[in-house]
Each structure stands twice: as structure tokens, then as C-alpha cells.
Design a protein around this motif. Structure first.
Motif, PDB file in Angstrom:
ATOM      1  N   CYS A  43      -7.261   2.123   3.071  1.00 49.72           N
ATOM      2  CA  CYS A  43      -6.829   3.437   2.597  1.00 49.72           C
ATOM      3  C   CYS A  43      -7.709   3.979   1.474  1.00 49.72           C
ATOM      4  O   CYS A  43      -7.615   5.155   1.140  1.00 49.72           O
ATOM      5  CB  CYS A  43      -5.377   3.384   2.161  1.00 49.72           C
TER       6      CYS A  43
ATOM      7  N   CYS B  85      -4.541  -0.162  -0.209  1.00 55.48           N
ATOM      8  CA  CYS B  85      -5.249  -1.239   0.481  1.00 55.48           C
ATOM      9  C   CYS B  85      -6.703  -0.816   0.700  1.00 55.48           C
ATOM     10  O   CYS B  85      -7.059   0.355   0.546  1.00 55.48           O
ATOM     11  CB  CYS B  85      -4.565  -1.568   1.807  1.00 55.48           C
TER      12      CYS B  85
ATOM     13  N   SER C 277       1.500  -0.846   4.253  1.00 59.00           N
ATOM     14  CA  SER C 277       1.246  -2.224   4.666  1.00 59.00           C
ATOM     15  C   SER C 277       1.647  -3.175   3.538  1.00 59.00           C
ATOM     16  O   SER C 277       1.600  -2.808   2.363  1.00 59.00           O
ATOM     17  CB  SER C 277      -0.231  -2.406   5.023  1.00 59.00           C
TER      18      SER C 277
ATOM     19  N   CYS D 101       0.850  -1.182   0.000  1.00 61.30           N
ATOM     20  CA  CYS D 101       0.000   0.000   0.000  1.00 61.30           C
ATOM     21  C   CYS D 101       0.893   1.241   0.000  1.00 61.30           C
ATOM     22  O   CYS D 101       1.768   1.394   0.846  1.00 61.30           O
ATOM     23  CB  CYS D 101      -0.918   0.011   1.214  1.00 61.30           C
TER      24      CYS D 101
ATOM     25  N   CYS E 134      -0.269   3.573   3.502  1.00 61.66           N
ATOM     26  CA  CYS E 134       0.075   3.151   4.874  1.00 61.66           C
ATOM     27  C   CYS E 134       1.267   2.199   4.904  1.00 61.66           C
ATOM     28  O   CYS E 134       1.695   1.791   5.988  1.00 61.66           O
ATOM     29  CB  CYS E 134      -1.128   2.515   5.560  1.00 61.66           C
TER      30      CYS E 134
HETATM   31 ZN   LIG Z   1      -3.123   1.274   3.168  1.00 59.92          ZN
END
Ligand SMILES: [Zn+2]
Ligand SMILES: [Zn+2]
Length: 140
Positions: A137, A134, A99, A94, A97
Motif C-alpha cells: 500500500c 503495508c 491486511s 494495514c 487494505c
Molecule cells: Zn495494505
């Protein structure tokens, strides 16, 4: 999931010495999932070995990755992460963020391995970073 080999066997295979600290570190990491950072691993190990230092954890993770006992997640951004998934897979990263989640290689379509590319490069494995947003988000 491919079964884990005993730590002693892995060390012998990759030419590193077995020490008590490395054994504990490795076992703690086997109990973690996803892509832990050295700091997250350190926090876990410290619960079992309060005297261990972050420098020692860094050094041994580096040794595990260098020797091939463990794989590192290749990222062009963010901190070092260790790969705990032994199956061949790619990563969904992502961009917001940071991730990282795993995606089975079959989902992206499998390119032939053990194949020579133009220029003579022999493909052994590959890992793709799929960059995007993601589900979390994308909201808001
Ligand atoms: Zn994210
Ligand atoms: Zn992964």
C-alpha cells in the motif's frame, strides 16, 4: 510454534462436547494459517462436509472462541477473524487494505507479564495492534 493438542483433550480442558462436525471444523482450521474469517473457514469445511451450513460454522467458531479453544483476533474494525498462530505475538494492521500480519512479541519489546499494574490489574497477556501501511500500500 507450540504443538497442537489433540482435539478431544482440548474439548475436555475447555468443557465442550466433542462432535464429529466440531472435530472436522477444528482440523480444517488447523490446516489454515494466519487469520481466517468465518466465511473463509466455511468455504474450506464445505469441501469436506458439503451439507454443513454457514450458521453451524459461525456457531461452532463462536463456541471455540467463548470456551477458549481458539483465540479471536481483537480488531476494532473489519469482520471477525480467528487466530491460528498459537505463539504470543502482535499484529501489524494495514489501515488501507486491512491486511493483518503477525509480528513476534520480541520485536516490539517484551513487557513483563504476571505483573500487577497500578489499581491492582494483573497482566496475563496482551496483544498490540500496530496500525500503518503495508509494503504494497505504500507504493503508488
Ligand atoms: Zn495494505
Ligand atoms: Zn495473529
Amino acid at each position: 510454534m507450540t504443538a497442537a493438542k489433540p482435539f478431544r483433550e482440548l474439548c475436555a480442558e475447555h468443557g465442550i462436547a466433542v462432535t464429529h462436525q466440531r472435530q472436522i471444523l477444528y482440523e480444517v482450521m488447523q490446516g489454515m494459517h494466519g487469520h481466517p474469517s468465518p466465511e473463509e473457514i466455511y468455504a474450506e469445511v464445505k469441501r469436506q462436509v458439503p451439507s454443513i451450513s454457514l450458521a453451524t460454522v459461525y456457531k461452532n467458531i463462536h463456541l471455540f472462541v467463548e470456551s477458549g479453544v481458539l483465540r479471536e483476533v481483537s480488531l476494532h474494525h473489519g469482520s471477525q477473524r480467528v487466530e491460528m498462530n498459537r505463539d504470543e505475538h502482535h499484529h501489524l494492521v494495514c489501515s488501507k487494505c486491512k491486511s493483518i500480519s503477525d509480528i513476534d512479541e520480541k520485536v516490539l519489546g517484551v513487557l513483563p507479564k504476571r505483573r500487577k499494574l497500578a489499581g491492582g490489574f494483573l497482566v496475563e497477556r496482551y496483544a498490540v495492534d500496530v496500525i500503518g501501511l503495508c509494503a504494497n500500500c505504500q507504493q503508488g
